[in-house]
Design an enzyme around this catalytic site. Sequence first.
Site, PDB file in Angstrom:
ATOM      1  N   ASP A   1       0.831  -1.195   0.000  1.00 31.60           N
ATOM      2  CA  ASP A   1       0.000   0.000   0.000  1.00 31.60           C
ATOM      3  C   ASP A   1       0.868   1.248   0.000  1.00 31.60           C
ATOM      4  O   ASP A   1       1.963   1.259   0.558  1.00 31.60           O
ATOM      5  CB  ASP A   1      -0.880   0.048   1.262  1.00 31.60           C
ATOM      6  CG  ASP A   1      -1.959  -1.013   1.234  1.00 31.60           C
ATOM      7  OD1 ASP A   1      -2.218  -1.556   0.137  1.00 31.60           O
ATOM      8  OD2 ASP A   1      -2.528  -1.298   2.307  1.00 31.60           O
TER       9      ASP A   1
ATOM     10  N   ASP B   1       1.847   2.339   6.714  1.00 33.01           N
ATOM     11  CA  ASP B   1       1.929   0.909   7.007  1.00 33.01           C
ATOM     12  C   ASP B   1       2.566   0.148   5.849  1.00 33.01           C
ATOM     13  O   ASP B   1       3.412  -0.716   6.043  1.00 33.01           O
ATOM     14  CB  ASP B   1       0.536   0.335   7.285  1.00 33.01           C
ATOM     15  CG  ASP B   1       0.073   0.663   8.692  1.00 33.01           C
ATOM     16  OD1 ASP B   1       0.941   1.002   9.530  1.00 33.01           O
ATOM     17  OD2 ASP B   1      -1.144   0.594   8.941  1.00 33.01           O
TER      18      ASP B   1
END
Length: 649
Positions: A515, A519
């Site tokens: 992504d 994170d």
Amino acid sequence: MSEKKEEFNKHNYSADSIQALEGMEHVRMRPSMYIGDVGVRGLHHLVYEVVDNSIDEALAGHCDNITVTINEDNSITTEDDGRGIPVDLHKKEGVSALEVVMTKIGAGGKFDKDSYKVSGGLHGVGVSCVNALSEHLKATVYRGGKIYEQEYERGKAMYPVKQVGDTDKRGTTVTFKPDATIFTQTLEYSYDTLASRLRELAYLNKGITIHLVDKRSKKEDGEFEGETFHSEEGLKEFIKFLDGNREPLMRDVISFEGEKNGVPVEVAMIYNTSYAENLHSYVNNINTHEGGTHLSGFRRGLTHTLKKYADSSGMLDKLKFDIQGDDFREGLTAIISVKVQEPQFEGQTKTKLGNREVSASVSQAVSEMLTDYLEEHPDDAKTIVQKVILAAQARHAAQKARDMVQRKTVMSIGGLPGKLSDCSEQDPTKCEVFLVEGDSAGGTAKQGRDRAFQAILPLRGKILNVEKAMTHKVFENEEIKNIFTALGVTIGTEEDSKALNLSKLRYHKVVIMCDADIDGSHIATLILTFFFRYMKELIENGHIYIATPPLYLVKKGAKKQYAWSDKERDEILEEFGENSKIQRYKGLGEMNAEQLWDTTMNPEFRTMRLVQIDNGGEADRIFSMLMGDEVPPRREFIEKNAIYANIDA
Ligand code: 0RA
């Protein structure tokens, strides 16, 4: 030279064009032969090539200060306070020596045969090469009370060397602007890249002061951005810098400096509480990534001396297993720097030292310094031997875990991880595998891919932080075992339990796809840390890529366009005008299979970032900081480099 001519004749060049091509023209025609590539690396290489000449002058004892300035237009100015390039008539060429140095390939060191000239860039091609690849270059020499000047365009002198004034300074100043028709990829210099190389040079050549000034950006106080690099203790301080984020096992850095069999040798080392082996080796200031005789000399000297000490200490008496070479190097950070008059570089990237005689020089130096240190620091000596025993113990445990990985690999198709969606193509050079964060994104990628040549390996959640884990834990980890088996990579030989076998590598492109948020970048960093510590050759051989999914989709009616940055998004908004809709992709999971293919996986449209190691020491330090125990330096780094910060806000 005759070889080159033969090559040209094959291409039916006339005798005249061979002559003309021999020097500067040839550099412009085949720049990669001289500076490696014409991308961002080659661009920076130009700076190193010029600075190397000043370092030589410093090593000869004639220069203390070197200043590198990135000018506003991305041209570079280097200044030194050396003797200045000679400007008197060069008898053979009939022009000023300065002009010869600047316009004749390979003329660099010919004036000063006796001087101790050992530095010189990776390709050691000299400043004339930089001149050939610059649209404009100006050399100014301060020498004998006078200032001399000459300018060049694409390597050709614009006028004979002229005297332009009086001075009480000494030195050489070179300003060059890289040729945009050669460096088509980028002309923008990276401050960080130059800073880490200049810092490294300052550690490798103690006493020299190197300034870096960036005229493209100003600090709050109105001064230009910049740094000064200077080291009094050389490699000792370099070790402290590299290991700044690790916990030392001993009070002092162990170091040696001297000449052995005519080879100047410098070594510094320390043990820390980590499990990583960090050896950095240099020949004539060049980082020898592939090692060579100096590194094997270091290993031999280390093993021999520690083994002898451990045996005589009686600490190994009750040991039920053998101790191997690499047990002595767990948690070791070391730098080996030698100066070799006529280095022979071998290996794929010509960064492996071949000179036989150097091995004994380094081995002797290491034995001497270690023997002294162990005698003078019995507590530290005991700590080291205990660490070695623990490493051997862990290696035995790891060997068992590794055998499990190995056995699986042998079982061919049946042995492949269940989660791997393989491709049908059998030729590894055509195959790609995407390491995808999470099962759901993995599912989308599986639908979106071209199954002919693209494989998908979903990884669950956060993978193990190998920076903090002992080796056997790494090999017991499910996700890591899957990576090994999926890639077809095996590990471990008799001599070196961490040696890689890449001969059965199943995919030549390994793509990390995460992504585009904090994170995601954390997970990408964890995966990269694993590759850096356990499969470095995969990075070095150019197999590791990072996918770049888009951040936004801008839509208006039937029109739609993806954006990879805020700037791009704003440009599209401008183009589309009012009533456009923006969709922000927080993760891969928000894209459907077709979108993921279009933007991120389709080789025709995607952009992938090739992972490269510019500076091994710097990379090591950053990984140990990002993934190690100390929180404050990590926070500082993330804040400084937070590309995603505004997205998450
Ligand atoms: C050859 C001879 C001498 C100096 C240099 C080269 C020289 C080259 C560069 C390139 C950048 N900075 C430099 N500084 C010096 C000196 C010979 C003499 O003075 O006797």
